[in-house]
Every structure is written in structure tokens, then in C-alpha cells.
Design a protein around this motif. Structure first.
Motif, PDB file in Angstrom:
ATOM      1  N   ALA A   1       0.822  -1.221   0.000  1.00 42.06           N
ATOM      2  CA  ALA A   1       0.000   0.000   0.000  1.00 42.06           C
ATOM      3  C   ALA A   1       0.852   1.265   0.000  1.00 42.06           C
ATOM      4  O   ALA A   1       0.403   2.328  -0.429  1.00 42.06           O
ATOM      5  CB  ALA A   1      -0.913   0.001   1.222  1.00 42.06           C
ATOM      6  N   LYS A   2       2.096   1.177   0.496  1.00 42.18           N
ATOM      7  CA  LYS A   2       3.030   2.308   0.524  1.00 42.18           C
ATOM      8  C   LYS A   2       2.546   3.466   1.390  1.00 42.18           C
ATOM      9  O   LYS A   2       3.020   4.577   1.266  1.00 42.18           O
ATOM     10  CB  LYS A   2       3.281   2.834  -0.895  1.00 42.18           C
ATOM     11  N   LYS A   3       1.569   3.201   2.273  1.00 46.34           N
ATOM     12  CA  LYS A   3       1.128   4.251   3.190  1.00 46.34           C
ATOM     13  C   LYS A   3       0.629   3.617   4.483  1.00 46.34           C
ATOM     14  O   LYS A   3       0.331   2.426   4.533  1.00 46.34           O
ATOM     15  CB  LYS A   3       0.034   5.118   2.558  1.00 46.34           C
ATOM     16  N   MET A   4       0.502   4.445   5.513  1.00 46.94           N
ATOM     17  CA  MET A   4       0.149   3.940   6.831  1.00 46.94           C
ATOM     18  C   MET A   4      -1.305   4.242   7.146  1.00 46.94           C
ATOM     19  O   MET A   4      -1.832   5.299   6.810  1.00 46.94           O
ATOM     20  CB  MET A   4       1.056   4.581   7.886  1.00 46.94           C
ATOM     21  N   LYS A   5      -1.969   3.295   7.814  1.00 47.46           N
ATOM     22  CA  LYS A   5      -3.328   3.488   8.285  1.00 47.46           C
ATOM     23  C   LYS A   5      -3.302   3.743   9.781  1.00 47.46           C
ATOM     24  O   LYS A   5      -2.511   3.146  10.510  1.00 47.46           O
ATOM     25  CB  LYS A   5      -4.178   2.233   8.026  1.00 47.46           C
ATOM     26  N   ARG A   6      -4.200   4.609  10.230  1.00 45.62           N
ATOM     27  CA  ARG A   6      -4.384   4.856  11.666  1.00 45.62           C
ATOM     28  C   ARG A   6      -5.766   4.348  12.030  1.00 45.62           C
ATOM     29  O   ARG A   6      -6.765   4.853  11.508  1.00 45.62           O
ATOM     30  CB  ARG A   6      -4.242   6.343  11.969  1.00 45.62           C
ATOM     31  N   ILE A   7      -5.843   3.352  12.925  1.00 49.17           N
ATOM     32  CA  ILE A   7      -7.088   2.635  13.181  1.00 49.17           C
ATOM     33  C   ILE A   7      -7.366   2.626  14.684  1.00 49.17           C
ATOM     34  O   ILE A   7      -6.466   2.342  15.478  1.00 49.17           O
ATOM     35  CB  ILE A   7      -6.987   1.169  12.685  1.00 49.17           C
ATOM     36  N   PRO A   8      -8.622   2.940  15.113  1.00 45.92           N
ATOM     37  CA  PRO A   8      -8.973   2.755  16.530  1.00 45.92           C
ATOM     38  C   PRO A   8      -8.767   1.283  16.910  1.00 45.92           C
ATOM     39  O   PRO A   8      -9.129   0.389  16.148  1.00 45.92           O
ATOM     40  CB  PRO A   8     -10.456   3.149  16.582  1.00 45.92           C
ATOM     41  N   TYR A   9      -8.211   1.064  18.112  1.00 46.87           N
ATOM     42  CA  TYR A   9      -7.740  -0.289  18.410  1.00 46.87           C
ATOM     43  C   TYR A   9      -8.125  -0.736  19.820  1.00 46.87           C
ATOM     44  O   TYR A   9      -7.771  -0.072  20.798  1.00 46.87           O
ATOM     45  CB  TYR A   9      -6.213  -0.315  18.271  1.00 46.87           C
ATOM     46  N   PRO A  10      -8.853  -1.867  19.958  1.00 45.26           N
ATOM     47  CA  PRO A  10      -9.048  -2.475  21.276  1.00 45.26           C
ATOM     48  C   PRO A  10      -7.776  -3.233  21.661  1.00 45.26           C
ATOM     49  O   PRO A  10      -7.305  -4.074  20.910  1.00 45.26           O
ATOM     50  CB  PRO A  10     -10.229  -3.431  21.045  1.00 45.26           C
ATOM     51  N   ASP A  11      -7.190  -2.928  22.825  1.00 43.10           N
ATOM     52  CA  ASP A  11      -5.843  -3.414  23.084  1.00 43.10           C
ATOM     53  C   ASP A  11      -5.753  -4.895  23.437  1.00 43.10           C
ATOM     54  O   ASP A  11      -4.722  -5.369  23.898  1.00 43.10           O
ATOM     55  CB  ASP A  11      -5.178  -2.587  24.191  1.00 43.10           C
ATOM     56  N   ASP A  12      -6.838  -5.639  23.257  1.00 42.25           N
ATOM     57  CA  ASP A  12      -6.760  -7.073  23.536  1.00 42.25           C
ATOM     58  C   ASP A  12      -6.884  -7.906  22.260  1.00 42.25           C
ATOM     59  O   ASP A  12      -7.133  -9.103  22.306  1.00 42.25           O
ATOM     60  CB  ASP A  12      -7.863  -7.473  24.520  1.00 42.25           C
ATOM     61  N   ALA A  13      -6.746  -7.270  21.098  1.00 43.74           N
ATOM     62  CA  ALA A  13      -7.034  -7.958  19.834  1.00 43.74           C
ATOM     63  C   ALA A  13      -5.772  -8.447  19.158  1.00 43.74           C
ATOM     64  O   ALA A  13      -4.750  -7.763  19.124  1.00 43.74           O
ATOM     65  CB  ALA A  13      -7.801  -7.022  18.887  1.00 43.74           C
ATOM     66  N   GLY A  14      -5.848  -9.652  18.594  1.00 45.50           N
ATOM     67  CA  GLY A  14      -4.811 -10.167  17.722  1.00 45.50           C
ATOM     68  C   GLY A  14      -3.520 -10.550  18.425  1.00 45.50           C
ATOM     69  O   GLY A  14      -3.400 -10.540  19.651  1.00 45.50           O
ATOM     70  N   LEU A  15      -2.533 -10.895  17.598  1.00 42.66           N
ATOM     71  CA  LEU A  15      -1.239 -11.307  18.111  1.00 42.66           C
ATOM     72  C   LEU A  15      -0.545 -10.168  18.853  1.00 42.66           C
ATOM     73  O   LEU A  15       0.088 -10.369  19.891  1.00 42.66           O
ATOM     74  CB  LEU A  15      -0.359 -11.782  16.951  1.00 42.66           C
ATOM     75  N   ILE A  16      -0.675  -8.970  18.310  1.00 44.42           N
ATOM     76  CA  ILE A  16      -0.035  -7.821  18.944  1.00 44.42           C
ATOM     77  C   ILE A  16      -0.677  -7.525  20.299  1.00 44.42           C
ATOM     78  O   ILE A  16      -0.009  -7.134  21.259  1.00 44.42           O
ATOM     79  CB  ILE A  16      -0.079  -6.591  17.998  1.00 44.42           C
ATOM     80  N   GLY A  17      -2.001  -7.761  20.396  1.00 47.11           N
ATOM     81  CA  GLY A  17      -2.696  -7.581  21.672  1.00 47.11           C
ATOM     82  C   GLY A  17      -2.261  -8.599  22.711  1.00 47.11           C
ATOM     83  O   GLY A  17      -2.186  -8.300  23.904  1.00 47.11           O
ATOM     84  N   TRP A  18      -1.954  -9.814  22.263  1.00 44.91           N
ATOM     85  CA  TRP A  18      -1.467 -10.845  23.196  1.00 44.91           C
ATOM     86  C   TRP A  18      -0.143 -10.405  23.810  1.00 44.91           C
ATOM     87  O   TRP A  18       0.090 -10.577  25.005  1.00 44.91           O
ATOM     88  CB  TRP A  18      -1.293 -12.174  22.447  1.00 44.91           C
ATOM     89  N   ALA A  19       0.740  -9.829  22.994  1.00 42.27           N
ATOM     90  CA  ALA A  19       2.033  -9.358  23.504  1.00 42.27           C
ATOM     91  C   ALA A  19       1.842  -8.244  24.532  1.00 42.27           C
ATOM     92  O   ALA A  19       2.582  -8.173  25.531  1.00 42.27           O
ATOM     93  CB  ALA A  19       2.902  -8.873  22.350  1.00 42.27           C
ATOM     94  N   ILE A  20       0.834  -7.373  24.320  1.00 50.81           N
ATOM     95  CA  ILE A  20       0.571  -6.286  25.270  1.00 50.81           C
ATOM     96  C   ILE A  20       0.014  -6.853  26.576  1.00 50.81           C
ATOM     97  O   ILE A  20       0.486  -6.509  27.669  1.00 50.81           O
ATOM     98  CB  ILE A  20      -0.421  -5.259  24.660  1.00 50.81           C
ATOM     99  N   ARG A  21      -0.995  -7.726  26.474  1.00 49.93           N
ATOM    100  CA  ARG A  21      -1.643  -8.266  27.680  1.00 49.93           C
ATOM    101  C   ARG A  21      -0.678  -9.053  28.545  1.00 49.93           C
ATOM    102  O   ARG A  21      -0.680  -8.951  29.764  1.00 49.93           O
ATOM    103  CB  ARG A  21      -2.813  -9.186  27.292  1.00 49.93           C
ATOM    104  N   ASN A  22       0.174  -9.863  27.900  1.00 54.70           N
ATOM    105  CA  ASN A  22       1.062 -10.748  28.645  1.00 54.70           C
ATOM    106  C   ASN A  22       2.442 -10.166  28.882  1.00 54.70           C
ATOM    107  O   ASN A  22       3.260 -10.766  29.594  1.00 54.70           O
ATOM    108  CB  ASN A  22       1.189 -12.090  27.907  1.00 54.70           C
ATOM    109  N   ASN A  23       2.718  -9.010  28.243  1.00 48.61           N
ATOM    110  CA  ASN A  23       4.019  -8.359  28.370  1.00 48.61           C
ATOM    111  C   ASN A  23       5.151  -9.336  28.032  1.00 48.61           C
ATOM    112  O   ASN A  23       6.145  -9.434  28.761  1.00 48.61           O
ATOM    113  CB  ASN A  23       4.201  -7.793  29.780  1.00 48.61           C
ATOM    114  N   GLU A  24       4.962 -10.047  26.925  1.00 50.47           N
ATOM    115  CA  GLU A  24       5.943 -11.039  26.479  1.00 50.47           C
ATOM    116  C   GLU A  24       6.168 -10.904  24.982  1.00 50.47           C
ATOM    117  O   GLU A  24       5.280 -10.464  24.243  1.00 50.47           O
ATOM    118  CB  GLU A  24       5.460 -12.462  26.770  1.00 50.47           C
ATOM    119  N   VAL A  25       7.348 -11.339  24.553  1.00 50.58           N
ATOM    120  CA  VAL A  25       7.650 -11.381  23.118  1.00 50.58           C
ATOM    121  C   VAL A  25       6.932 -12.577  22.507  1.00 50.58           C
ATOM    122  O   VAL A  25       6.940 -13.677  23.063  1.00 50.58           O
ATOM    123  CB  VAL A  25       9.164 -11.494  22.880  1.00 50.58           C
ATOM    124  N   LEU A  26       6.289 -12.357  21.365  1.00 54.54           N
ATOM    125  CA  LEU A  26       5.581 -13.420  20.652  1.00 54.54           C
ATOM    126  C   LEU A  26       6.267 -13.659  19.311  1.00 54.54           C
ATOM    127  O   LEU A  26       6.517 -12.704  18.570  1.00 54.54           O
ATOM    128  CB  LEU A  26       4.123 -13.028  20.447  1.00 54.54           C
TER     129      LEU A  26
END
Length: 416
Positions: A86-111
């Protein structure tokens, strides 16, 4: 010879290992240099996130990247997502418990996962919400916050060629994230501080506007009373026009606050006919000052044109007139406005003199600071601070001379 050969071989192996380690260190240093250079160009959170993701995707050969920042109070946040196609960045409202990236936030661990499509920590509905992006391999690393909980996470997805991310990729990405955490924390603090300073300044500006509203409201009240007592239609029409002019002044104050909130220039300098302007000033002040036993004298010795903001200049005149009347008190006195032109630099010079008791010595040295008042009833200590601010906005100055026989304020407005 055999022992010598084995010794040389071992030394060569050690040298190769050392060379490889040095190459890794040089690569890490180059990566950090490129990362710092890219982040230094970021003037906003969006630009900073774009710079971090660009360097991370380049170093680890990833096709996608995301930065998720959480709001711990509302359990929501913002996600910055970039896809190399896409060559551009999207800014999206985000619930912090979603997806793989959310798992890393909730558990404070590297995934790290090589089969993201079948990973139990994946959220397919979240993938659809962010544009249908499909992750096959991924690394997600928490962003260290000021408290124990992470402030978010950074993730990269889909290594080029369909290959899994390696341990070396993980080490590089953790190095990038550690440096990005500090930069993002500083940027968030900077934006919070700028927002707080802006709100503080808007609050002060509103204080000055509320302070100065007293003048047009007093003038409006005076003219309405005169209209009630007048049977002359032409005179009532003139009073009505003067009342409408005060409403224009109130509207200008409102626009000043809105313009400042939008970051726009709040001084509108234009050509003004000096005699007409101060004739209007006389009309606005004369009746009110007369009721308080104060004689108004307007001595306009400069009858040409000058350049200044009419609305701001009216606020200066009204503030100084109100201060003079309050200083003279119930005994009344004389208030003189004198308008001249400096022969050396053509600056417009307006002096405001009263016959009051002068300025108390206790506040004379800080007279133009905000909230400095001599204890007068209902005083806010904003009037002269507003006068000084308006003078400086015009590139001019305000000075004062005081004695037991009264005070004289001299306003200088440079002219082109």
C-alpha cells in the motif's frame, strides 16, 4: 607440525567467529544509526511510527508492520498499520486485547510464530477490521512503559519469500523496539505537554476575554438606558448602531479564541483613519465616564492613517480607561487620551493620563504581570497584562510614569 596446524586452525576459527561478531555489532550500530536518523525526522506520533516500522521491516525483511498504543483508562488505543504494497500507513482505533499484537501487550511477552494463521492467539475478526491483512509469520514485542505495564507493542509480519523469522530477526527487532520505546514515550510526553500548555494558554486567553467583556456590556447597558429615555428616532437609531458595534467587538473576542485554538494568527493589522477611530472611542467612553464624574479629553494631533488591529486597540483603550476611572474613585477627575506621531521613526504614540493617586509602589515593578492587582474590589489583575500582550503583538511597547498626581501610560505602535 600436526599440533602447529591444529593451533593455526583453531586461531582461524576464532578469528572467523570474532569477525562475524564484529560484523553483527557493526550491523547493529548501523541499524541504530539509521533508526535514530529516521526517528529524528518524525515530528508527530504518526511520523515516528512510520519511521520505526520502515526501519524494522527493512532490517527483518518483513512485508507488514504495526504499532499499537493503548489507553489504559478506556481499554482502547490506536493502531498504526503499514503494508509495503500500500506504501502508506493506516491509523485505526484499536481495542488493546485484539490479535497477536494484543497478546504481547496483555502478557508483556515477546511473541514469535511461524504459523500465525493457525495460532490460537490470532483474532480473525480483528484482521478483517484492519483491512483483511493476513499474517502467516509474526514477531510482536511489547513497548516498555513508564509503569510496569507496557504502553503498547510493535509487530512485524510475513517475512519475504515465505520464510519464518529467525532468532537473529528477533534479536534485531527487540533492539529496534527498545530504542523505539524511549522515542515514543518522549513523543507522547511532548504531545501531552504541548496539549496542556495550549489548554493553559487558551484558559488565559478566555480569562482575558471574560475580563474585557465587562467593557462592551457596560457600554451596551448605557446606550440601552439612553434609548429608553430618548423619543428622538434619529438619536435612538444612532444609539442602536453603537450597541451593534459593541456586539461586533464581542464577536471579535470570540473569533480570537477560536483562531488561537486553530493555531491561526490573531492580530489583524490594517489601515485605520486615526481621527475617525478616536472619535468612535470618544462616543463609546464619554457617557459612561461622565456618569462617574470623569471628564474625557481626546486630543488627536495625528490626523492621518495608521496600521493596527482596531479590535485589539479598542481593548487597550477600554482597559486603560477602566483602570483610570477605578483609580480616581468617587472623587472623579480627568482622563486624557493624546495621539501623536514620533518624528524620528513615525511610530504612533498614544498616551493615557489620569488625575488619580498614582500606582502603589508595592506593585509598580510588576504592574504588567497577570493577576497583579492593588486590591481594588472585583479586580482580576488581567487588564494591564492584556494591554502589554496586545502592544507586543503589534511589535510595540507600553510604558508608565506615575506620581502622586496621577499616572500616564504611553503606548507605541511601530508603523511600516
Amino acid at each position: 607440525n600436526s599440533r602447529l596446524f591444529m593451533s593455526v586452525t583453531q586461531k582461524n576459527i576464532q578469528l572467523l567467529d570474532t569477525k562475524e561478531q564484529l560484523e553483527h555489532r557493526v550491523r547493529d550500530l548501523k541499524l541504530l544509526f539509521d533508526l535514530e536518523h529516521a526517528m529524528a525526522r518524525g515530528q508527530s506520533l504518526d511520523e515516528l511510527s512510520l519511521a520505526v516500522l520502515g526501519e524494522a521491516m527493512r532490517a527483518c525483511e518483513a512485508r507488514m508492520g504495526a504499532v499499537a498504543l493503548r489507553d489504559p483508562e478506556q481499554r482502547t488505543g490506536v493502531l498504526f498499520l503499514i503494508d509495503e504494497r500500500a506504501k502508506k500507513m493506516k491509523r485505526i482505533p484499536y481495542p488493546d486485547d485484539a490479535g497477536l499484537i494484543g497478546w504481547a501487550i496483555r502478557n508483556n511477552e515477546v511473541l514469535v510464530t511461524s504459523d500465525a494463521e493457525n495460532d490460537s492467539r490470532r483474532d480473525r475478526s480483528f484482521d478483517e477490521r484492519v483491512g483483511g491483512a493476513t499474517a502467516k509469520t509474526a514477531i510482536a514485542v511489547p513497548l516498555e512503559g513508564e509503569q510496569e505495564a507496557p504502553m503498547g507493542a510493535i509487530a512485524i509480519y510475513n517475512k519475504r519469500g515465505g520464510r519464518p523469522f529467525t532468532e537473529e530477526d528477533r534479536e534485531l527487532f527487540e533492539l529496534i523496539t527498545a530504542n523505539a520505546s524511549t522515542a515514543i514515550r518522549l513523543q507522547l510526553s511532548r504531545e501531552a505537554r504541548e496539549s496542556e500548555e495550549r489548554l493553559t494558554t487558551i484558559g488565559r486567553l478566555l480569562s482575558s476575554v471574560i475580563h474585557d467583556l465587562k467593557t462592551p456590556l457596560t457600554v451596551i447597558s448605557g446606550y440601552v438606558q439612553l434609548m429608553q429615555n430618548s423619543n428622538d428616532a434619529a438619536q435612538r437609531q444612532r444609539y442602536a448602531e453603537l450597541v451593534l458595534r459593541q456586539f461586533d467587538l464581542i464577536g471579535a473576542m470570540q473569533r480570537e479564541v477560536l483562531e488561537f485554538a486553530r493555531g491561526e494568527k490573531s492580530v489583524l493589522v490594517r489601515k485605520v483613519y486615526v481621527q475617525k477611530f478616536f472619535d468612535d472611542v470618544r462616543d463609546q467612553l464619554e457617557a459612561d465616564l461622565g456618569r462617574r464624574g470623569v471628564e474625557l479629553v481626546v486630543d488627536v494631533q495625528e490626523r492621518g492613517t495608521a496600521r493596527f488591529d482596531e479590535g485589539k486597540m479598542l481593548r487597550v483603550v477600554h482597559n486603560l480607561a477602566r483602570n483610570a476611572v477605578e483609580a480616581m474613585g468617587t472623587k472623579g477627575g480627568k482622563f486624557v487620551i493624546k495621539v501623536t506621531r514620533d518624528k524620528e521613526d513615525s511610530a504612533l504614540v498614544v498616551s493615557f493620563s489620569d488625575t488619580g493617586p498614582g500606582i502603589p509602589k508595592a506593585i509598580e515593578h510588576r504592574l504588567f504581570q497577570s493577576f497583579v492587582t492593588s486590591g481594588k474590589k472585583g479586580g482580576t489583575g488581567l487588564g494591564l497584562a492584556i494591554v502589554k500582550k496586545i502592544a507586543e503583538e503589534h511589535g510595540g511597547s507600553i510604558t508608565v510614569q506615575s506620581s502622586s498626581r496621577g499616572a500616564t501610560f504611553k503606548l507605541r505602535i511601530p508603523q511600516p
